[in-house]
Each structure stands twice: as C-alpha cells, then as structure tokens.
Write a protein that holds these residues in place. Structure first.
Motif, PDB file in Angstrom:
ATOM      1  N   ALA A   1     -58.971 -21.171 -67.052  1.00  0.00           N
ATOM      2  CA  ALA A   1     -57.728 -20.641 -66.482  1.00  0.00           C
ATOM      3  C   ALA A   1     -58.057 -20.213 -65.057  1.00  0.00           C
ATOM      4  CB  ALA A   1     -57.212 -19.458 -67.289  1.00  0.00           C
ATOM      5  N   ILE A   2     -57.168 -20.529 -64.100  1.00  0.00           N
ATOM      6  CA  ILE A   2     -57.490 -20.362 -62.686  1.00  0.00           C
ATOM      7  C   ILE A   2     -56.351 -19.664 -61.950  1.00  0.00           C
ATOM      8  CG2 ILE A   2     -58.141 -21.554 -60.551  1.00  0.00           C
ATOM      9  CD1 ILE A   2     -59.094 -23.905 -62.263  1.00  0.00           C
ATOM     10  N   LEU A   3     -56.695 -18.680 -61.117  1.00  0.00           N
ATOM     11  CA  LEU A   3     -55.756 -18.021 -60.208  1.00  0.00           C
ATOM     12  C   LEU A   3     -56.258 -18.247 -58.792  1.00  0.00           C
ATOM     13  CD1 LEU A   3     -53.410 -16.030 -59.577  1.00  0.00           C
ATOM     14  CD2 LEU A   3     -55.095 -14.187 -59.778  1.00  0.00           C
ATOM     15  N   VAL A   4     -55.407 -18.781 -57.911  1.00  0.00           N
ATOM     16  CA  VAL A   4     -55.813 -19.116 -56.546  1.00  0.00           C
ATOM     17  C   VAL A   4     -55.056 -18.250 -55.546  1.00  0.00           C
ATOM     18  CG1 VAL A   4     -55.911 -20.925 -54.790  1.00  0.00           C
ATOM     19  CG2 VAL A   4     -56.368 -21.502 -57.167  1.00  0.00           C
ATOM     20  N   SER A   5     -55.793 -17.633 -54.606  1.00  0.00           N
ATOM     21  CA  SER A   5     -55.202 -16.936 -53.464  1.00  0.00           C
ATOM     22  C   SER A   5     -55.459 -17.804 -52.235  1.00  0.00           C
ATOM     23  CB  SER A   5     -55.851 -15.559 -53.285  1.00  0.00           C
ATOM     24  OG  SER A   5     -55.359 -14.925 -52.128  1.00  0.00           O
ATOM     25  N   PRO A   6     -54.432 -18.357 -51.586  1.00  0.00           N
ATOM     26  CA  PRO A   6     -54.633 -19.401 -50.564  1.00  0.00           C
ATOM     27  C   PRO A   6     -55.418 -18.967 -49.335  1.00  0.00           C
ATOM     28  CG  PRO A   6     -52.368 -19.368 -51.325  1.00  0.00           C
ATOM     29  CD  PRO A   6     -53.011 -18.138 -51.869  1.00  0.00           C
ATOM     30  N   GLY A   7     -55.235 -17.721 -48.865  1.00  0.00           N
ATOM     31  CA  GLY A   7     -55.945 -17.288 -47.671  1.00  0.00           C
ATOM     32  C   GLY A   7     -55.729 -18.228 -46.501  1.00  0.00           C
ATOM     33  N   ALA A   8     -56.826 -18.642 -45.863  1.00  0.00           N
ATOM     34  CA  ALA A   8     -56.751 -19.493 -44.666  1.00  0.00           C
ATOM     35  C   ALA A   8     -56.072 -20.821 -44.927  1.00  0.00           C
ATOM     36  CB  ALA A   8     -58.160 -19.724 -44.107  1.00  0.00           C
ATOM     37  N   ASN A   9     -56.061 -21.286 -46.167  1.00  0.00           N
ATOM     38  CA  ASN A   9     -55.428 -22.574 -46.457  1.00  0.00           C
ATOM     39  C   ASN A   9     -53.958 -22.600 -46.038  1.00  0.00           C
ATOM     40  OD1 ASN A   9     -57.669 -23.972 -47.896  1.00  0.00           O
ATOM     41  ND2 ASN A   9     -57.422 -22.282 -49.331  1.00  0.00           N
ATOM     42  N   SER A  10     -53.308 -21.446 -46.121  1.00  0.00           N
ATOM     43  CA  SER A  10     -51.882 -21.387 -45.765  1.00  0.00           C
ATOM     44  C   SER A  10     -51.662 -21.515 -44.262  1.00  0.00           C
ATOM     45  CB  SER A  10     -51.266 -20.090 -46.281  1.00  0.00           C
ATOM     46  OG  SER A  10     -51.882 -18.967 -45.673  1.00  0.00           O
TER      47      SER A  10
ATOM     48  N   ARG B   1     -60.880 -26.432 -39.426  1.00  0.00           N
ATOM     49  CA  ARG B   1     -60.435 -25.284 -38.648  1.00  0.00           C
ATOM     50  C   ARG B   1     -61.000 -23.974 -39.207  1.00  0.00           C
ATOM     51  NH1 ARG B   1     -53.878 -26.284 -38.190  1.00  0.00           N
ATOM     52  NH2 ARG B   1     -53.913 -28.524 -37.728  1.00  0.00           N
ATOM     53  N   THR B   2     -61.170 -22.985 -38.323  1.00  0.00           N
ATOM     54  CA  THR B   2     -61.499 -21.626 -38.729  1.00  0.00           C
ATOM     55  C   THR B   2     -60.345 -20.719 -38.327  1.00  0.00           C
ATOM     56  OG1 THR B   2     -63.883 -21.967 -38.471  1.00  0.00           O
ATOM     57  CG2 THR B   2     -63.095 -19.701 -38.509  1.00  0.00           C
ATOM     58  N   SER B   3     -59.778 -20.040 -39.305  1.00  0.00           N
ATOM     59  CA  SER B   3     -58.631 -19.163 -39.083  1.00  0.00           C
ATOM     60  C   SER B   3     -59.072 -17.708 -39.242  1.00  0.00           C
ATOM     61  CB  SER B   3     -57.525 -19.495 -40.095  1.00  0.00           C
ATOM     62  OG  SER B   3     -56.442 -18.610 -39.997  1.00  0.00           O
ATOM     63  N   TYR B   4     -58.653 -16.845 -38.308  1.00  0.00           N
ATOM     64  CA  TYR B   4     -59.042 -15.442 -38.396  1.00  0.00           C
ATOM     65  C   TYR B   4     -58.479 -14.820 -39.675  1.00  0.00           C
ATOM     66  CZ  TYR B   4     -59.693 -10.527 -37.372  1.00  0.00           C
ATOM     67  OH  TYR B   4     -60.063  -9.213 -37.451  1.00  0.00           O
ATOM     68  N   GLY B   5     -59.373 -14.206 -40.466  1.00  0.00           N
ATOM     69  CA  GLY B   5     -58.947 -13.579 -41.703  1.00  0.00           C
ATOM     70  C   GLY B   5     -59.713 -14.118 -42.893  1.00  0.00           C
TER      71      GLY B   5
ATOM     72  N   ALA C   1     -68.307 -41.998 -46.881  1.00  0.00           N
ATOM     73  CA  ALA C   1     -68.480 -41.290 -45.616  1.00  0.00           C
ATOM     74  C   ALA C   1     -67.247 -40.418 -45.460  1.00  0.00           C
ATOM     75  CB  ALA C   1     -68.612 -42.272 -44.457  1.00  0.00           C
ATOM     76  N   CYS C   2     -67.376 -39.141 -45.774  1.00  0.00           N
ATOM     77  CA  CYS C   2     -66.208 -38.286 -45.958  1.00  0.00           C
ATOM     78  C   CYS C   2     -66.050 -37.259 -44.842  1.00  0.00           C
ATOM     79  CB  CYS C   2     -66.298 -37.567 -47.302  1.00  0.00           C
ATOM     80  SG  CYS C   2     -64.798 -36.635 -47.696  1.00  0.00           S
ATOM     81  N   THR C   3     -64.818 -37.108 -44.376  1.00  0.00           N
ATOM     82  CA  THR C   3     -64.445 -36.090 -43.391  1.00  0.00           C
ATOM     83  C   THR C   3     -63.442 -35.140 -44.021  1.00  0.00           C
ATOM     84  OG1 THR C   3     -64.789 -37.593 -41.527  1.00  0.00           O
ATOM     85  CG2 THR C   3     -63.404 -35.669 -41.132  1.00  0.00           C
ATOM     86  N   MET C   4     -63.647 -33.843 -43.805  1.00  0.00           N
ATOM     87  CA  MET C   4     -62.756 -32.830 -44.365  1.00  0.00           C
ATOM     88  C   MET C   4     -61.856 -32.252 -43.282  1.00  0.00           C
ATOM     89  SD  MET C   4     -62.068 -30.745 -47.053  1.00  0.00           S
ATOM     90  CE  MET C   4     -61.079 -29.246 -47.211  1.00  0.00           C
ATOM     91  N   LEU C   5     -60.543 -32.251 -43.549  1.00  0.00           N
ATOM     92  CA  LEU C   5     -59.559 -31.586 -42.707  1.00  0.00           C
ATOM     93  C   LEU C   5     -58.976 -30.423 -43.494  1.00  0.00           C
ATOM     94  CD1 LEU C   5     -57.620 -34.662 -41.263  1.00  0.00           C
ATOM     95  CD2 LEU C   5     -59.624 -33.511 -40.294  1.00  0.00           C
ATOM     96  N   GLY C   6     -58.959 -29.240 -42.896  1.00  0.00           N
ATOM     97  CA  GLY C   6     -58.434 -28.069 -43.586  1.00  0.00           C
ATOM     98  C   GLY C   6     -58.743 -26.827 -42.792  1.00  0.00           C
ATOM     99  N   ALA C   7     -58.704 -25.653 -43.452  1.00  0.00           N
ATOM    100  CA  ALA C   7     -58.938 -24.386 -42.769  1.00  0.00           C
ATOM    101  C   ALA C   7     -59.726 -23.442 -43.661  1.00  0.00           C
ATOM    102  CB  ALA C   7     -57.610 -23.745 -42.371  1.00  0.00           C
ATOM    103  N   ILE C   8     -60.736 -22.819 -43.061  1.00  0.00           N
ATOM    104  CA  ILE C   8     -61.491 -21.758 -43.725  1.00  0.00           C
ATOM    105  C   ILE C   8     -61.281 -20.462 -42.956  1.00  0.00           C
ATOM    106  CG2 ILE C   8     -63.249 -23.243 -44.732  1.00  0.00           C
ATOM    107  CD1 ILE C   8     -65.035 -22.606 -42.311  1.00  0.00           C
TER     108      ILE C   8
END
Length: 302
Positions: free
Chosen positions: A110-119, A90-94, A59-66
């Motif tokens: 090979a992976i490149l990540v741009s954090p966006g709202a995660n930051s 959370r929802t972050s503008y942008g 039974a999983c709950t997610m905490l974070g930002a999109i």
C-alpha cells in the motif's frame, strides 16, 4: 560487426524518496502494526522506470524535478549511478517527492505519495523537447502535472518518437493525450478506472489508444491492438517478496525491448521476466534488474 547502439529511452516523470516498511501484514484503517524492517531508497515511477530502462540496456535520459533537500541529492546520485542521464533533471527549491510504502510478507503493498518537487515540473523547455525528439521511445506516467504529460507526448508525436504511457495513477485520459499515445500500459484497476467498466475491457481501451498491455500480476500480461491481435503472455514463476517496483521494471524493460525493434508480444514476454526478477528483492530502485538477470530468467523458461 559492432553491436547496435542501445535504444534511446526518454522518461518524463516523477522522482521520489521511498520510505518502505515491512510487516507480516498491512494495517487496517486505524490500526498500528509492528513492522519487521525499514528501507529508505530512491523511487517514484519516473525514476524507477528510467533506472529500469538503463539497467535493461537502454540509453536513458530522465526529465523531471527533484527538491533542493538531501533526498534530492540522493535521488540524483542513484540515477547517475544507474547510468541514467540527468543533465536535464530540474532542481526545485523545497522538498522532493516522498512515497510512504507498506509491504507485507506476501509481497503486497500500500503506497501514499506526496508529490513535492514533482508538482513543479510544469511545461517543457526547448532543450527538454529536443531530448524527446532525439529519443526512440518516450515513456510517461501520471505522477507529474497532466499538462506536462500532454506537452511531452505532443513533442514526441511531432518528432516521430514512439510514446508509451503507463497510466498510473489512473485518471481520465483527455483526447489531446490519447491521440499521441502509441502504447498504453495499465493494470486491472487502472483499466477499470479509465474506462468506467466493471471489469477490464480491452475493447474500451482500444477505442482510446491503438495498442494496450494489461498487466495481470502473477498471471502475466495481455497484449491487444486494433489490428485484432489479442494474446495472453504467462508470468515467470519466482518466489516474490516485494511487488513494489515490479510494474516499473516491466515497463522500463518493455520500452527497451520495443526500442530494440522486437515484436511487441516478444517485448512483453521479456518485460514479464524483468518484473519477475524485480519481485524477488525488497525495495524499489535497488531491486530493478540488470539485463543479464532478465536474460537469465527469460532463457531458463524459453
């Protein structure tokens, strides 16, 4: 007798849109390689592990930002469709986080990540801390601000919630983080980066945290703890096509198995099966396995 309640897994982590390109081989620096296929799917280590835990029976709950963009809408819809509770997401503008992933036909990536709202996922609200306190296991990674990871594990420690840290991407583990971690999950590269040793050194890792799982790809996993237990757990043989989310499938399933009260070596063995099932399918969140598929592979080899 009624079935026991599923373990309550709380994931505090990242959510991205994964842009996945497949090719015969990965390009070298400065080289362009013609791809074979392209897939766009929700991902991010936090979201992947939340979906993995839910599909594995937690039974999983997610905490974070999109973000407030179309990617954010799609990410949240995928989490909801997979059975993850997103009430506190959370929802972050942008822009949402984005990962650009290249996969070759051997399943390497090979992976490149741009954090966006995660930051923007900074600090914890009282409601988010309460969710952690009510969980059986808190699962964190390192794709969100380090201060938020520390706040989450401290909330878990004060409430008696067990903490699994998947230390990816690898970076220094400050004392205030280490002292709250019950189980560290790392691959060989992350183990070397954390300890500064030329090879993965379990003794050096156990000087930081009480329990360690070292994932070894096609060679399985290794579990060790401060009580002197040190066991290698073999991998399950499958035809791998994409290893992108296999580690997340492993970690999410491990959280569920430990939350169910399984011995940790048995939990790692079952999590190995989850990672192997995941590697048979291209993509990130779409390839994360259902509990029935994990059990089927596990039973075949057991």
């Amino acid at each position: 007798m009624a079935d026991p309640s599923p373990p309550r897994i709380v994931v505090a982590g990242s959510a991205n849109m994964d842009l996945v390109g497949l090719a015969q081989r990965l390009p070298r620096p400065g080289e362009t390689v013609l791809g074979d296929d392209f897939v766009m799917t929700p991902g991010g280590k936090g979201a992947n592990q939340a979906i993995a835990a839910a599909r594995a029976g937690g039974a999983c709950t997610m905490l974070g930002a999109i973000g407030s963009d179309a990617f954010g809408v799609t990410i949240k819809a995928r989490l909801n469709a997979s059975g993850v509770d997103t009430e506190h997401l959370r929802t972050s503008y942008g822009a949402s986080g984005v990962a650009v992933i290249m996969v070759d036909r051997a399943g390497e990536n090979a992976i490149l990540v741009s954090p966006g709202a995660n930051s923007t996922f900074a600090g914890l609200s009282a409601a988010e801390s309460a969710v952690i306190a009510e969980g059986d296991v808190l699962l964190c990674q390192q794709e969100i601000p380090s201060d938020t990871v520390v706040a989450a594990v401290r909330a878990a420690r004060s409430a008696g919630t067990r903490v699994i840290l998947n230390a990816a991407p690898a970076r220094e583990l400050p004392p205030e983080l280490r002292e709250c971690v019950d189980l560290l999950v790392v691959n060989e590269g992350e183990a070397v980066a954390i300890t500064g040793t030329p090879e993965p050194d379990l003794a050096a890792l156990l000087a930081l945290v009480p329990r360690v799982v070292l994932t070894l790809g096609a060679h399985g996993s290794r579990y060790a703890d401060r009580d002197g237990r040190d066991e290698r757990i073999p991998a399950f043989a499958v035809d791998a096509v994409d290893s992108t989310a296999a580690g997340d499938a492993f970690t999410g399933a491990l959280a569920v198995a430990w939350g169910e009260g399984r011995d940790l070596v048995a939990a790692v063995r079952w999590a190995n099966a989850a990672g192997a099932v995941c590697a048979r399918t291209v993509g990130a969140s779409g390839s994360l396995p259902a509990r029935a598929d994990i059990d089927a592979l596990y039973a075949r080899y057991a």
